[in-house]
Structures are given as C-alpha cells and as structure tokens.
Design an enzyme around this catalytic site. Sequence first.
Site, PDB file in Angstrom:
ATOM      1  N   CYS A 120       0.923  -1.261  -0.039  1.00 47.23           N
ATOM      2  CA  CYS A 120       0.074  -0.058   0.028  1.00 47.23           C
ATOM      3  C   CYS A 120       0.891   1.170  -0.136  1.00 47.23           C
ATOM      4  CB  CYS A 120      -1.026  -0.174   1.149  1.00 47.23           C
ATOM      5  SG  CYS A 120      -2.462   1.057   1.084  1.00 47.23           S
ATOM      6  N   CYS A 130      -3.878   6.314  -0.246  1.00 40.35           N
ATOM      7  CA  CYS A 130      -3.541   4.862  -0.431  1.00 40.35           C
ATOM      8  C   CYS A 130      -3.085   4.876  -2.149  1.00 40.35           C
ATOM      9  CB  CYS A 130      -4.427   3.583  -0.346  1.00 40.35           C
ATOM     10  SG  CYS A 130      -4.720   3.491   1.689  1.00 40.35           S
ATOM     11  N   LYS A 195     -12.368  -4.929   2.320  1.00 39.92           N
ATOM     12  CA  LYS A 195     -11.706  -3.898   3.206  1.00 39.92           C
ATOM     13  C   LYS A 195     -12.496  -2.683   3.203  1.00 39.92           C
ATOM     14  CE  LYS A 195      -7.724  -1.189   4.507  1.00 39.92           C
ATOM     15  NZ  LYS A 195      -6.311  -0.715   4.171  1.00 39.92           N
ATOM     16  N   ARG A 205      -3.510   4.142  12.359  1.00 41.46           N
ATOM     17  CA  ARG A 205      -3.022   5.343  11.540  1.00 41.46           C
ATOM     18  C   ARG A 205      -2.254   6.191  12.594  1.00 41.46           C
ATOM     19  NH1 ARG A 205      -8.722   6.413   8.304  1.00 41.46           N
ATOM     20  NH2 ARG A 205      -8.788   4.274   7.197  1.00 41.46           N
ATOM     21  N   ARG A 217     -11.049   7.943   3.255  1.00 39.52           N
ATOM     22  CA  ARG A 217     -10.644   6.552   2.274  1.00 39.52           C
ATOM     23  C   ARG A 217     -12.024   6.112   1.469  1.00 39.52           C
ATOM     24  NH1 ARG A 217      -5.726   6.659   3.686  1.00 39.52           N
ATOM     25  NH2 ARG A 217      -4.919   5.883   5.523  1.00 39.52           N
ATOM     26  N   GLU A 233     -16.506  -7.801  -4.888  1.00 42.06           N
ATOM     27  CA  GLU A 233     -15.083  -7.622  -4.562  1.00 42.06           C
ATOM     28  C   GLU A 233     -14.300  -8.848  -4.676  1.00 42.06           C
ATOM     29  OE1 GLU A 233     -13.039  -5.058  -4.756  1.00 42.06           O
ATOM     30  OE2 GLU A 233     -14.151  -3.296  -4.191  1.00 42.06           O
ATOM     31  N   LYS A 248     -11.792  -7.305   6.379  1.00 41.13           N
ATOM     32  CA  LYS A 248     -11.265  -6.462   7.493  1.00 41.13           C
ATOM     33  C   LYS A 248     -12.207  -5.372   7.498  1.00 41.13           C
ATOM     34  CE  LYS A 248      -7.265  -3.496   7.753  1.00 41.13           C
ATOM     35  NZ  LYS A 248      -6.338  -2.657   6.918  1.00 41.13           N
ATOM     36  N   SER A 274      -6.457  -2.917  14.587  1.00 39.28           N
ATOM     37  CA  SER A 274      -5.863  -2.095  15.835  1.00 39.28           C
ATOM     38  C   SER A 274      -7.234  -1.479  16.747  1.00 39.28           C
ATOM     39  CB  SER A 274      -5.378  -0.978  15.226  1.00 39.28           C
ATOM     40  OG  SER A 274      -6.137  -0.125  14.258  1.00 39.28           O
ATOM     41  N   TYR A 313      -3.214  -8.623  16.816  1.00 37.26           N
ATOM     42  CA  TYR A 313      -2.124  -8.049  17.591  1.00 37.26           C
ATOM     43  C   TYR A 313      -1.916  -8.849  18.853  1.00 37.26           C
ATOM     44  CZ  TYR A 313      -2.462  -4.164  14.048  1.00 37.26           C
ATOM     45  OH  TYR A 313      -2.317  -3.764  13.097  1.00 37.26           O
TER      46      TYR A 313
HETATM   47  C1  PBG Z   1      -3.180   0.432   4.685  1.00 31.46           C
HETATM   48  C2  PBG Z   1      -3.837  -0.425   5.870  1.00 31.46           C
HETATM   49  C3  PBG Z   1      -4.443  -0.147   6.960  1.00 31.46           C
HETATM   50  C4  PBG Z   1      -4.279  -1.103   7.715  1.00 31.46           C
HETATM   51  C5  PBG Z   1      -3.814  -2.158   7.250  1.00 31.46           C
HETATM   52  N1  PBG Z   1      -3.156  -1.740   6.205  1.00 31.46           N
HETATM   53  C6  PBG Z   1      -4.836   1.243   7.496  1.00 31.46           C
HETATM   54  C7  PBG Z   1      -5.942   1.983   6.827  1.00 31.46           C
HETATM   55  O1  PBG Z   1      -6.569   1.455   5.677  1.00 31.46           O
HETATM   56  O2  PBG Z   1      -6.392   3.092   6.982  1.00 31.46           O
HETATM   57  C8  PBG Z   1      -5.146  -1.111   9.081  1.00 31.46           C
HETATM   58  C9  PBG Z   1      -4.884  -2.237   9.944  1.00 31.46           C
HETATM   59  C10 PBG Z   1      -5.402  -1.720  11.612  1.00 31.46           C
HETATM   60  O3  PBG Z   1      -6.177  -0.923  12.038  1.00 31.46           O
HETATM   61  O4  PBG Z   1      -4.899  -2.692  12.517  1.00 31.46           O
HETATM   62  N2  PBG Z   1      -2.062   0.173   4.437  1.00 31.46           N
END
Ligand code: PBG
Length: 324
Positions: A120, A130, A195, A205, A217, A233, A248, A274, A313
């Site tokens: 990404c 992205c 996603k 972030r 986004r 998708e 996700k 996260s 995590y």
């Molecule tokens: C984009 C990406 C993101 C996450 C994984 N790959 C951030 C986004 O789309 O803003 C988020 C993963 C997470 O929140 O643990 N490179």
Amino acid sequence: MPFPLHRPRRLRRTEALRSLVRETRLSARSLVYPLFVCPGTNVRDEIRSMPGNFRWSVDRLVEECRSAFDLGIPAVILFGIPERKDEVGSEAYAPDGIVQRAVRAVKKAVPDLIVICDVCLDEYTSHGHCGVVKNGEIDNDSTLELLARAALSQVQAGADIVAPSDMMDGRVRRIRGELDAAGFTQTPILAYSAKYASAFYGPFREAANSAPQFGDRKSYQMDPANQREALREIALDVEEGADIIMVKPAMPYLDVVTLARQHFDVPIAAYQVSGEFSLIAAAAEKGWIDRERIMMESLTSIHRAGADIILTYFAKEAATRLRC
Ligand code: PBG
C-alpha cells in the site's frame, strides 16, 4: 416418554465432554502477527493507543520475529514507517526501503517464518492516501503501477506473500502480472478484498502516522453498510488471481466472513484490526473485562465465523495461552 428427552446440558457437564464436542479449535498455527518497522537501531517504541505493540527498528524486529516464531506463530505481516514521505510514496518501492531491509534481515535470521508484506502507499505518502492524488481525487490506474513496483521490490527482498491493502480496482491482476513477468510465479497474493472504510483503523493510523491529510478513504474502501458488494469484490480478486482473500475488520464484519466462507473455496483471512485490539486492551486496563477471556472469545468467534487465518495484535499472547 420422560421429559425432556433432549438435554443439551449432558455434553456440557465437564470440560472433558465440552472439549470432545467442541466445534472450533483455535491454533497458533493460523495466527499472523502484524508488526511495524521503523528506521534507526535499537528502537522499541510503544504505540500509545496499542499498549504492548511497538515500532521496531530492523535489529529489534528480528528478535521479535524470532520470539513469535518460537511460540508457534507461522507468519508476520510487516508495515513500514519510512524515514521520509512524499507525494508518490517512493519508499514503498525503494529497493532499500524500510520494509525491504526488514524482510531481508528477518528472512536471513528466521528463514522458516513466513513474511507477508502489506502492499500500500498510505504509510509512505505525504498526503496519507493509498494512491496517487490527481485533481484532488485518488487516481486508480496510475496507482497500479506503483503498487506493482512495491510488491515486486518486496518479493525481490524475500517476502513470501504480498498483501495489497489499497483497494484500487484491478490491483491483484496488475501485481500478479508483474510478479510472473519477473519469474515469481510461486509467490502467493493475499488480497484485502473486502476492506471497509472503518473507524476501527484509528490506532493503526496513529502507529504509522498515516491518517489522510485531506478527505477520507471512502472513495476506495467499502461502505460499512454493504454485504453483497463484498462478494463482488472477493469474486473479482479471485478472478484476478488472489490466492487468499481477506475480510477487514473482523469482529464487526463476521457476517461477511461467513458469507465469504459459504461462497468461495479459497482460504479466508480476517484481520482483527487495531481498534478491535485497543477496545479490548483499554477496557481490560480499566478492570472492566477479563482481557484473556475476551481475547480468546473474540478470536474463537472469528474462526467460528469461517476465517482460516487470523491477523491479530494478540498473536503472541494468544499463542502463549494456546500452548498451556
Ligand atoms: C493500509 C492499511 C491499514 C491497515 C492495514 N493496512 C490502514 C488503513 O487502511 O487506514 C489497518 C490495520 C489496523 O487497523 O490494524 N496500508
């Protein structure tokens, strides 16, 4: 006939019985541990909103990878925090970029650990999006070229799997073509297919300093309200050559995981992101919930919904728990 004939409680009476009839079993073998790598040496910088998670310099990252591998975790996914960000995310595809250096070091030290690279641009662009910005919009087709270069440079550095998370249209086919042309026909693509444009990415972030500097986004990530679109998708990514597909976030989208499981026969991954981690960590810190039990229950629910692979995590903590 004595009443009641059916007593479901018969099989719940002891742990031995419950274990005998258990439908889902978690294993450290299906966990993937997300890690952040940053410049410098001897850096182990805790992420404020994700206690117990760190930005690691390459040298310390290698140790952390070894310790995860020793716990039975088969794979890590790497996110890079570059020295410099620019308009086109150059460090995402620099041969000596932070992730490329990390992959080389980890594969050298722990060759049997599967190293997945997130593909990404957002961690590498000054605007935090992205893709390439043109006239205030995220331009799909000119982004594909850069994503393909990023994926190729990661594989050249030794990545075992590449995982595009950008949500540009057509990126799986573009990356597949790039890898095949360079002779990497055996490198799988794990596509972040469904996603969602989710607020659950907040702590990530902060960790990667990758919040978009303007807008959001929503023009590329999916609307949280949509379920059928996820199938579309996923179907596109499978057609384009994805080997594994991903949903996700995980827990707020378990319906999507189950639906994906019912419609597709490729391996399915789910990312406990996260914000999902931080909610549990924060409530546990306050003493409001039992951290370990909620961790195991949340991971079990994701597995039960149909995910074969779980990015979390909690990987090390769960693996430790699953050992006992
Ligand atoms: C984009 C990406 C993101 C996450 C994984 N790959 C951030 C986004 O789309 O803003 C988020 C993963 C997470 O929140 O643990 N490179």
